[in-house]
Design a protein around this motif. Structure first.
Motif, PDB file in Angstrom:
ATOM      1  N   THR A 140      31.241 -23.969 -20.862  1.00  0.00           N
ATOM      2  CA  THR A 140      31.152 -24.415 -19.472  1.00  0.00           C
ATOM      3  C   THR A 140      30.495 -23.353 -18.588  1.00  0.00           C
ATOM      4  O   THR A 140      30.366 -23.546 -17.381  1.00  0.00           O
ATOM      5  CB  THR A 140      32.550 -24.745 -18.911  1.00  0.00           C
ATOM      6  N   ALA A 141      30.093 -22.228 -19.192  1.00  0.00           N
ATOM      7  CA  ALA A 141      29.444 -21.152 -18.436  1.00  0.00           C
ATOM      8  C   ALA A 141      28.177 -21.684 -17.778  1.00  0.00           C
ATOM      9  O   ALA A 141      27.438 -22.484 -18.362  1.00  0.00           O
ATOM     10  CB  ALA A 141      29.128 -19.979 -19.350  1.00  0.00           C
ATOM     11  N   GLN A 142      27.932 -21.244 -16.557  1.00  0.00           N
ATOM     12  CA  GLN A 142      26.813 -21.761 -15.777  1.00  0.00           C
ATOM     13  C   GLN A 142      25.536 -20.937 -15.972  1.00  0.00           C
ATOM     14  O   GLN A 142      25.577 -19.707 -15.959  1.00  0.00           O
ATOM     15  CB  GLN A 142      27.181 -21.777 -14.289  1.00  0.00           C
ATOM     16  N   ALA A 179      27.202 -12.937 -23.022  1.00  0.00           N
ATOM     17  CA  ALA A 179      26.059 -12.507 -22.207  1.00  0.00           C
ATOM     18  C   ALA A 179      26.011 -13.265 -20.884  1.00  0.00           C
ATOM     19  O   ALA A 179      25.794 -12.667 -19.825  1.00  0.00           O
ATOM     20  CB  ALA A 179      24.754 -12.692 -22.984  1.00  0.00           C
ATOM     21  N   VAL A 180      26.222 -14.571 -20.933  1.00  0.00           N
ATOM     22  CA  VAL A 180      26.212 -15.366 -19.703  1.00  0.00           C
ATOM     23  C   VAL A 180      27.397 -14.973 -18.829  1.00  0.00           C
ATOM     24  O   VAL A 180      27.264 -14.809 -17.617  1.00  0.00           O
ATOM     25  CB  VAL A 180      26.202 -16.877 -20.012  1.00  0.00           C
ATOM     26  N   GLY A 181      28.550 -14.771 -19.443  1.00  0.00           N
ATOM     27  CA  GLY A 181      29.746 -14.382 -18.700  1.00  0.00           C
ATOM     28  C   GLY A 181      29.623 -13.025 -18.033  1.00  0.00           C
ATOM     29  O   GLY A 181      30.240 -12.773 -16.995  1.00  0.00           O
ATOM     30  N   PRO A 194      24.665 -16.997 -12.202  1.00  0.00           N
ATOM     31  CA  PRO A 194      24.093 -17.764 -13.309  1.00  0.00           C
ATOM     32  C   PRO A 194      22.664 -17.322 -13.644  1.00  0.00           C
ATOM     33  O   PRO A 194      21.796 -17.294 -12.775  1.00  0.00           O
ATOM     34  CB  PRO A 194      24.134 -19.212 -12.801  1.00  0.00           C
ATOM     35  N   PRO A 195      22.429 -16.938 -14.901  1.00  0.00           N
ATOM     36  CA  PRO A 195      21.107 -16.478 -15.328  1.00  0.00           C
ATOM     37  C   PRO A 195      20.235 -17.620 -15.845  1.00  0.00           C
ATOM     38  O   PRO A 195      20.691 -18.755 -15.981  1.00  0.00           O
ATOM     39  CB  PRO A 195      21.452 -15.523 -16.472  1.00  0.00           C
ATOM     40  N   LEU A 196      18.999 -17.277 -16.140  1.00  0.00           N
ATOM     41  CA  LEU A 196      18.077 -18.197 -16.795  1.00  0.00           C
ATOM     42  C   LEU A 196      17.921 -17.717 -18.231  1.00  0.00           C
ATOM     43  O   LEU A 196      17.683 -16.531 -18.473  1.00  0.00           O
ATOM     44  CB  LEU A 196      16.730 -18.201 -16.066  1.00  0.00           C
ATOM     45  N   LEU A 197      18.067 -18.619 -19.184  1.00  0.00           N
ATOM     46  CA  LEU A 197      17.956 -18.285 -20.606  1.00  0.00           C
ATOM     47  C   LEU A 197      16.503 -18.371 -21.048  1.00  0.00           C
ATOM     48  O   LEU A 197      15.820 -19.350 -20.739  1.00  0.00           O
ATOM     49  CB  LEU A 197      18.809 -19.243 -21.438  1.00  0.00           C
ATOM     50  N   VAL A 198      16.044 -17.347 -21.776  1.00  0.00           N
ATOM     51  CA  VAL A 198      14.674 -17.303 -22.298  1.00  0.00           C
ATOM     52  C   VAL A 198      14.794 -17.238 -23.824  1.00  0.00           C
ATOM     53  O   VAL A 198      15.005 -16.168 -24.391  1.00  0.00           O
ATOM     54  CB  VAL A 198      13.890 -16.106 -21.746  1.00  0.00           C
TER      55      VAL A 198
END
Length: 179
Positions: A80-82, A52-54, A59-63
């Protein structure tokens, strides 16, 4: 503008859960997709979060809610995903009697500082984790903490609907970590 990845806990947050309401009302939100919401598999959830992050264009914000808070703690150590940060609601205590046996593989989250900003949101009467536990984790993780009163597990059963207080907290946190 920041994109958000919605990370529900066990069960995947039903249609009346604030996470689902936020997701359906904001096109910047998308949900990560593990193989099984009801029988969480640690490695599979880590991989689903990484995917999902990739897939995000920036770079997203995680909720995260509940078990997904522990997922984020583990994930940030092995990936290491940002991401720009993590909004962690109702952090459960894996040692509490109410912690689901099917989530045992998520126990023993890292106690070191996260590699990105984070905010823990805690309820005074959460059956899955005390405010003291949330404070301890926030301190270990280098997270801010907001105590929101007695909102139970801050889930569908709490009757929060769109949870405007949570949206305001997320907006303030997101503004503070924006690029």
């Amino acid at each position: 503008m920041t994109d958000f990845i919605i990370l529900p806990g066990i069960g995947g947050s039903g249609e009346k859960h604030w996470q689902t309401r936020w997701e359906t009302s904001d096109p910047r939100c998308r949900r990560f997709q593990p193989a099984d919401w009801d029988r969480p598999q640690f490695r599979g959830w880590i991989e689903a979060l990484d995917r999902a992050v990739g897939a995000a264009s920036k770079p997203p914000l995680l909720v995260a809610h509940s078990l997904a808070c522990l997922l984020v703690a583990h994930w940030q150590r092995v990936s290491t995903a940002q991401v720009v940060g993590a909004f962690l609601v109702a952090v459960p205590n894996p040692e509490a009697p109410a912690f689901p046996a099917e989530a045992a593989s998520f126990a023993n989250p890292p106690s070191s500082k996260f590699r990105f900003p984070s905010l823990v949101v805690a309820s005074a009467n959460d059956p899955y984790g005390t405010v003291e536990y949330a404070r301890r984790r926030a301190s270990q993780w280098g997270s801010g903490i907001v105590e929101v009163g007695e909102l139970g597990h801050i889930n569908e059963a709490s009757g929060l609907e769109d949870w405007p207080q949570g949206k305001a907290l997320l907006a303030a946190f997101a503004a503070g970590v924006a690029d």
